[in-house]
Design a protein around this motif. Structure first.
Motif, mmCIF file in Angstrom:
data_model
loop_
_atom_site.group_PDB
_atom_site.id
_atom_site.type_symbol
_atom_site.label_atom_id
_atom_site.label_comp_id
_atom_site.label_asym_id
_atom_site.label_seq_id
_atom_site.Cartn_x
_atom_site.Cartn_y
_atom_site.Cartn_z
ATOM 1 N N SER A 465 0.851 -1.193 0.131
ATOM 2 C CA SER A 465 -0.059 -0.061 -0.080
ATOM 3 C C SER A 465 0.846 1.248 -0.054
ATOM 4 O O SER A 465 0.250 2.448 -0.304
ATOM 5 N N SER A 466 1.990 1.250 0.470
ATOM 6 C CA SER A 466 2.806 2.427 0.572
ATOM 7 C C SER A 466 4.342 1.897 0.639
ATOM 8 O O SER A 466 4.640 0.718 0.859
ATOM 9 N N ASP A 469 4.868 0.473 3.918
ATOM 10 C CA ASP A 469 4.616 -0.830 4.150
ATOM 11 C C ASP A 469 5.847 -1.858 3.568
ATOM 12 O O ASP A 469 6.210 -2.678 4.014
ATOM 13 N N THR A 520 3.236 6.181 -2.498
ATOM 14 C CA THR A 520 2.387 4.836 -2.712
ATOM 15 C C THR A 520 2.511 4.350 -4.202
ATOM 16 O O THR A 520 2.845 5.027 -4.899
ATOM 17 N N GLN A 544 -4.894 0.445 -10.182
ATOM 18 C CA GLN A 544 -5.479 0.330 -8.689
ATOM 19 C C GLN A 544 -6.897 0.721 -8.764
ATOM 20 O O GLN A 544 -7.491 0.128 -7.790
#
Length: 611
Positions: A465-466, A469, A520, A544
């Motif tokens: 997600s980023s 992460d 992201t 996405q």
């Protein structure tokens, strides 16, 4: 009105003011000078050549008692350095306004206002510096010499035993390949009477350039491939390394070029990130073909046995300033030699410039390239091994949980993995105060995560997600966790390095910090604005969005299915709990529901057949 105000095009041409300007003793008008023009405005043409490497190479052939011709626009500090070294400097400028300004600012320099074609053929020089190339030596106020004749004229100006230092723009260079500048020909006034790229006499390769200068009577001693831009080369690749894919300096060259292009093209819109094309050329040994320019050092033969100008395998220097060093390999060892030290210590934003670049071992690979390969092949076992080795290497150098020196700013691109373990490649900055080990480790992994996401590199975690992460995932591979304060400390450390390198203001630092924290999947690159990378980021965002829509539809379908199942179970429970009249009522209601549903389907099918 200033002395040269009448010569500035934006203010019009005031001939009365021009004639009223008092004469300058060190200015000679040789003919062909341009009145309403300037080559000093970077908005109307290329920047004037500058940099530590140009100063270094020009200074090696200059000196007390030697005559120097600087042909074309050059940076003031380059000309001043030649004059301060005791040389008798002549500076040829086609703009009369630039010539008058230069003559006032450089009292010891003889300024020649005019075109190269009007230079006295009998006037010879010990050193001819044409780092601006041949494009701005013609004038609109006279006949235009073709490219080949310009080269012949420069060679003719070299005295026997003298040296020509020439930078020649490569039209096949990576800077032209990735250039994204619509309407440049119409907006760039320096294109007046340009040297046509279709000119058959213009050298289009380093070999053709060497042959042309040899035919003009010169002996070419050294040919360098100049990166990242012709006007400000900070990397020069010379003999021994140029095209040699087996050289022990190859890994260092890739890292140096990546850093040079990141700095040279920062914030500029291009078709694609030039670092990708350059790294592919390096693997093929074709860096000379895609080099933005070639820097040639040639001699005019004489009766005495003049020694050839020695070449270096790799030269690295500052864009602004005088710091330069050479990297070479001899006897299986790699050595760095500082050729021009820092004029004074430089400290910015809590960081200090490194004055003595290290010389790590010869054999090995750059950690960043290895990790990119492992990510692309999803080799998690080896990836965990490499990350663990890096973490152990950092921990082994920590004192009381903190790191000091250049290693505190080491990224994966700055680490060379040798048979004896990781070692540090030459870096530019180091913290003044020790830095916590956790912040250094998190910054290195976080910067790599940002690179994977923003450059569209393949990796095993595409649905992260980023960048935070993805960083947490890689930290977990080495048995470490992550917290928000550690992420912010790592980002702050990275922003400090960028601020020191590019002298960012506080608002610019805050803007960069916010952009980095918001990385992201689908985020555009934060350093070089490549159209290809922006298109990739836009596709990623659309992908996405479509993925989220499909996920929403799937979730609604699952919810509806579960709701139908619950409704059926509820009807069954009511049936089994009811007595005989109640069961009959439930059966009648269910039959009515089934007949109504099937009837509606039948009617819709009949209507469809009729239409």
């Amino acid at each position: 009105m200033s002395d040269t105000a009448a010569l500035v095009p934006a203010q019009g041409t005031d001939y009365a003011a021009a004639l009223a300007v008092p004469p300058v003793a060190n200015l000679r008008r040789i003919g062909g000078e341009m009145f309403a023009w300037t080559d000093s405005d970077p908005g109307r043409g290329p920047e004037r050549p500058r940099g530590a490497l140009l100063r270094l190479l020009a200074g090696q052939s200059a000196g007390p008692g030697r005559t120097v011709l600087v042909a074309g626009p050059h940076a003031d500090d380059l000309v001043a350095a030649l004059a301060d070294g005791g040389s008798k400097v002549f500076w040829l400028l086609r703009s009369l306004g630039d010539a008058e300004l230069a003559s006032r600012e450089h009292q010891t320099v003889t300024v020649l206002a005019g075109a190269l074609v009007r230079l006295d053929p009998e006037e010879k020089f010990d050193l001819v510096v044409a780092a601006d190339g041949i494009e701005r030596l013609n004038s609109t106020e006279g006949s235009q010499m073709p490219a080949g004749e310009v080269l012949d004229r420069l060679a003719q100006a070299v005295r026997p035993g003298g040296v020509l230092l020439l930078t020649h723009d490569n039209h096949l260079g990576v800077h032209h390949t990735v250039r994204l500048d619509p309407g440049a020909r119409e907006t760039d006034d320096s294109a007046w009477y340009p040297l046509d790229e279709h000119d058959p006499h213009r050298p289009a390769s380093a070999e053709q350039l060497t042959d042309r200068l040899t035919a003009a009577g010169l002996t070419v001693d050294v040919t360098y491939a100049a990166f990242p831009e012709p006007s400000a080369p900070t990397i020069l690749v010379g003999p021994g390394l140029l095209g040699n894919v087996d050289s022990p300096l190859r890994s260092r060259l890739g890292t140096a070029l990546g850093q040079a292009f990141a700095a040279g093209f920062r914030g500029r819109a291009v078709l694609s990130d030039p670092r990708r094309l350059v790294h592919r050329a390096l693997r093929a040994g074709a860096e000379q073909t895609v080099a933005p320019a070639w820097l040639v050092i040639a001699r005019a033969p004489d009766d005495s046995a003049t020694a050839a100008v020695p070449g270096r395998e790799l030269l690295v220097g500052d864009r602004h300033g005088s710091f330069a060093y050479a990297v070479g390999a001899a006897g299986g060892e790699v050595r760095t030699e500082v050729l021009e030290a820092l004029a004074e210590p430089i400290e910015r934003d809590g960081l200090r410039r490194v004055a003595e670049p290290p010389a790590p071992g010869a054999d090995g690979y750059v950690l960043e390239e290895r990790l990119l390969h492992l990510c692309a092949t999803t080799d998690l076992t080896e990836l965990r091994t490499e990350l663990g080795r890096f973490e152990s290497w950092l921990a082994g150098q920590a004192v009381d949980g903190a790191l000091a020196g250049p290693v505190a700013l080491a990224g994966f691109a700055d680490v060379l993995v040798t048979p004896d373990g990781p070692t540090l490649l030459p870096t530019r900055w180091e913290p003044i105060e020790p830095t916590p080990l956790d912040a250094v480790l998190v910054r290195a992994l976080w910067a790599f995560a940002v690179q994977l996401i923003t450059s569209g590199q393949p990796h095993p975690w595409p649905i992260s997600s980023s960048a935070v992460d993805l960083t947490a995932t890689m930290l977990g591979m080495v048995g470490r966790g992550i917290s928000d304060p550690e992420v912010r400390a790592a980002v702050d450390l990275h922003v400090l390095r960028e601020a020191a390198e590019f002298e960012l203001s506080l608002p610019e630092q805050q803007e960069l910090r916010l952009r980095l924290l918001a990385v992201t999947p689908g985020t555009a690159p934060v350093d070089i604005e490549g159209f290809r990378e922006l298109s990739e980021a836009l596709w990623r965002q659309r992908y996405q969005a479509s993925h989220l829509l499909a996920l929403m539809e799937w979730t609604e379908t699952i919810i509806q299915s579960r709701d139908n199942q619950l409704s059926r179970m509820e009807r069954e429970l009511q049936f089994y709990r009811s007595k005989l009249p109640g069961k009959a009522m439930v059966l009648a209601r269910e039959a009515y529901r089934v007949v109504g549903r099937d009837g509606r389907k039948f009617l819709r099918s009949r209507r469809a057949k009729k239409t």
